[in-house]
Enzyme design. Structure first.
Site, mmCIF file in Angstrom:
data_model
loop_
_atom_site.group_PDB
_atom_site.id
_atom_site.type_symbol
_atom_site.label_atom_id
_atom_site.label_comp_id
_atom_site.label_asym_id
_atom_site.label_seq_id
_atom_site.Cartn_x
_atom_site.Cartn_y
_atom_site.Cartn_z
ATOM 1 C CE LYS A 249 -4.063 2.392 2.151
ATOM 2 N NZ LYS A 249 -3.597 3.612 1.412
ATOM 3 N NE ARG A 269 -10.047 8.471 -2.685
ATOM 4 C CZ ARG A 269 -9.852 7.722 -1.774
ATOM 5 N NH1 ARG A 269 -9.015 6.946 -1.442
ATOM 6 N NH2 ARG A 269 -10.947 7.407 -1.006
ATOM 7 N NE ARG A 411 -14.701 3.538 1.996
ATOM 8 C CZ ARG A 411 -13.575 3.937 1.817
ATOM 9 N NH1 ARG A 411 -12.382 3.488 2.110
ATOM 10 N NH2 ARG A 411 -13.503 5.200 1.584
ATOM 11 C CE LYS A 417 -8.324 2.293 4.175
ATOM 12 N NZ LYS A 417 -8.444 3.463 3.566
#
Length: 555
Positions: A249, A269, A411, A417
């Site tokens: 990440k 984004r 999501r 994560k």
């Protein structure tokens, strides 16, 4: 359609608090609109948008220009207008009162239409260079000159992108589905791959659900990016997936690259076109990537092989002038981890197959890389990968389900994560307070809110006053000063535009705030101007993090 009809409908919506009733009323209104261009505009306007988020056009109209236009049409001085804002707390209501006074002595000679508003907005957005501000003021003055008091209220709010109707993307999606008898999930998917609710509504009206299903991803129209949930731990994430695809990440900025063989476009984004800020990445894409693709990845700043803090990437994204100098100063790398289009849409393929397509499309170079990935069911291997990522200066790892499709805008638990530091929140700045003493000319604290994605409302969760340097406060004051819409004593209210990343000790239940929660000891981490207000953390995420605290304590 007359703009008066639109404004009267907005006034009715403003009095409704029920989500179901809002959806039903909007659906019925959309059904009655015959002209497709009016339908397109009305859908965007109700949600407070003039253009889709990826459209490079913007009005470039701040509060200062609105003051001048209102002063021109009403004859009321700016100081009095500012005084009225302190009283009403809403420039839309102030505009309504100003036009009400003016209309007592002026006869309207032309009725304002939705088409006229759109055409004027398009002309305003096209203006650049010397004399453009004067021309914008003239065009705004013309609109206000035609507007009734009620029209002026919603015209002003629309220009400020704050309609105050409680209508978010979710309500509009459901209203489109109801109006044109389509499955809400089909409408949602069409929206996630076009990011244009107006276009979705027009297709739904003309072609129904079948037309929506035929809508496909197109190169140079950005797709809403898939997002990850926070994992409780490495172990729980691997247990949940059994076999997992694990990647580093990165602490950078998410990008979506579109390359058709002749032109590269890069979207952030927030779906903003940042191509011109990244000429070095554009050139490397042309050399290293096969054309006919849309790639998902992360851009990081590097120095001597080590990643630099996230803020350096944002400096590159923000740069409009002297870009070449910034390319030398802050070198970037792009790390790609997914592919959405490979001579055709491929988001419905499982991740393991998309990874193969990605590997076939990208020839790695010094600046263009594939995110390192392992597929394993071993917690020890995942832990090793995590430790390697941290040692290399990255944030942690992404743990993904190899069989999962790419679901735009979603999501979910298909992507998890795990970061080295406590999870932070990305919150919208909705207000502030002037400091004291030597800081009296700076904003010294900021009021924060999370997003209700259904209604689009911002729900307050607290105020942050620590973590800022004096340089931060000076810069932030200049950023927020043009966004002030009302002031009571030292407290000010902003047009919602910017997002802060905020750390905190814990989340507490609190009746003080509309969200029902408050952050304990919040601390400013950084400005997230790679995120739009619509990308801020939701009330659902705040609730989940609140519950997760107790899970962690039990462990």
């Amino acid at each position: 359609m007359l703009f008066a009809e639109f404004a009267e409908f907005c006034e009715r919506l403003e009095k409704i608090s029920s989500t179901l009733e809002l959806t039903a009323r909007i659906a019925a209104f959309l059904q009655k609109i015959e002209d497709e261009r009016d339908l397109y505009d009305v859908v965007l306007f109700i949600t407070g948008k003039v253009y889709p988020p990826w459209d490079e056009r913007e009005l470039g109209v701040g509060i200062g220009l609105l003051y001048e236009a209102l002063e021109n049409v009403s004859g009321v001085k700016r100081s009095e207008i500012e005084s009225m804002i302190r009283e009403y707390g809403d420039l839309g209501l102030v505009a309504e009162q100003l036009i009400k006074k003016k209309k007592m002595t002026t006869l309207a000679f032309e009725e304002l239409t939705v088409r006229k508003v759109r055409e004027t907005f398009d002309e305003i957005a096209s203006l650049t260079g010397e004399g453009s501000m004067k021309r914008k003021i003239m065009l705004l003055t013309g609109l206000y000159g035609l507007a009734t008091p009620l029209e002026a209220r919603y015209l002003t709010r629309l220009i400020l992108n704050e309609m105050r109707l409680g209508v978010g993307e979710g309500i509009m999606r459901d209203a489109i589905a109801r109006a044109f008898r389509a499955d809400p999930e089909t409408v949602e998917r069409a929206y996630m791959i076009t990011n244009d609710l107006g276009r979705v509504a027009v297709v739904a009206k003309k072609e129904g659900e079948e037309g929506l299903r035929k809508m496909k991803i197109e190169i140079h129209i950005p797709v809403r990016m898939m997002l990850a949930q926070v994992a409780e731990s490495l172990e729980s994430a691997v247990r949940e997936m059994r076999t997992a695809a694990v990647e580093w990440k990165f602490d950078g900025s998410r990008v979506q690259v579109h390359w058709d063989g002749s032109r590269v476009t890069i979207y952030s984004r927030r779906l903003e076109n940042v191509t011109n800020a990244l000429p070095d990445i554009v050139e490397e894409i042309k050399k290293s990537v096969k054309p006919g693709v849309i790639l998902d990845g992360e851009v990081i700043a590097v120095k001597e092989g080590k990643p630099m803090p996230f803020q350096h990437v944002l400096r590159r994204f923000r740069r409009k002038h002297d870009v070449a100098k910034m390319v030398e100063k802050i070198p970037l790398e792009a790390h790609f981890f997914d592919i959405l289009y490979h001579d055709g849409e491929c988001i419905d393929l499982p991740l393991r197959e998309r990874r193969k397509l990605l590997e076939s499309a990208v020839n790695e170079s010094e600046k263009i890389k594939l995110a390192k990935q392992i597929v394993t069911d071993s917690v020890d291997e995942v832990r090793k990968m995590y430790d390697e990522a941290i040692s290399a200066g990255h944030e942690g790892v992404m743990i993904k389900l190899p069989s999962s499709p790419y679901i735009p805008g979603k999501r979910g638990k298909n992507w998890l994560k795990v970061k080295a530091i406590m999870e932070t929140l990305d919150l919208v700045v909705v207000g502030g307070e002037w400091g004291e003493g030597k800081r009296s000319h700076w904003l010294s604290s900021f009021e924060l809110a999370c997003l209700d994605p259904v209604t689009g409302k911002l729900l307050k969760v607290g105020r942050v006053a620590t973590g800022f340097t004096e340089e931060d406060l000076e810069e932030l004051t200049e950023m927020f000063r043009p966004l002030i819409v009302s002031q009571q004593g030292k407290k000010v209210e902003f047009i919602p535009k910017y997002v802060f990343e905020v750390a905190y000790q814990e989340i507490q239940k609190s009746p003080k705030y509309e969200s029902g929660y408050a952050l304990r000891f919040p601390r400013f981490v950084r400005l997230r101007d790679d995120k739009d207000v619509d990308e801020a953390d939701t009330i659902e995420r705040v609730e989940n993090l609140y519950k997760l605290q107790f899970e962690v304590k039990r462990q």
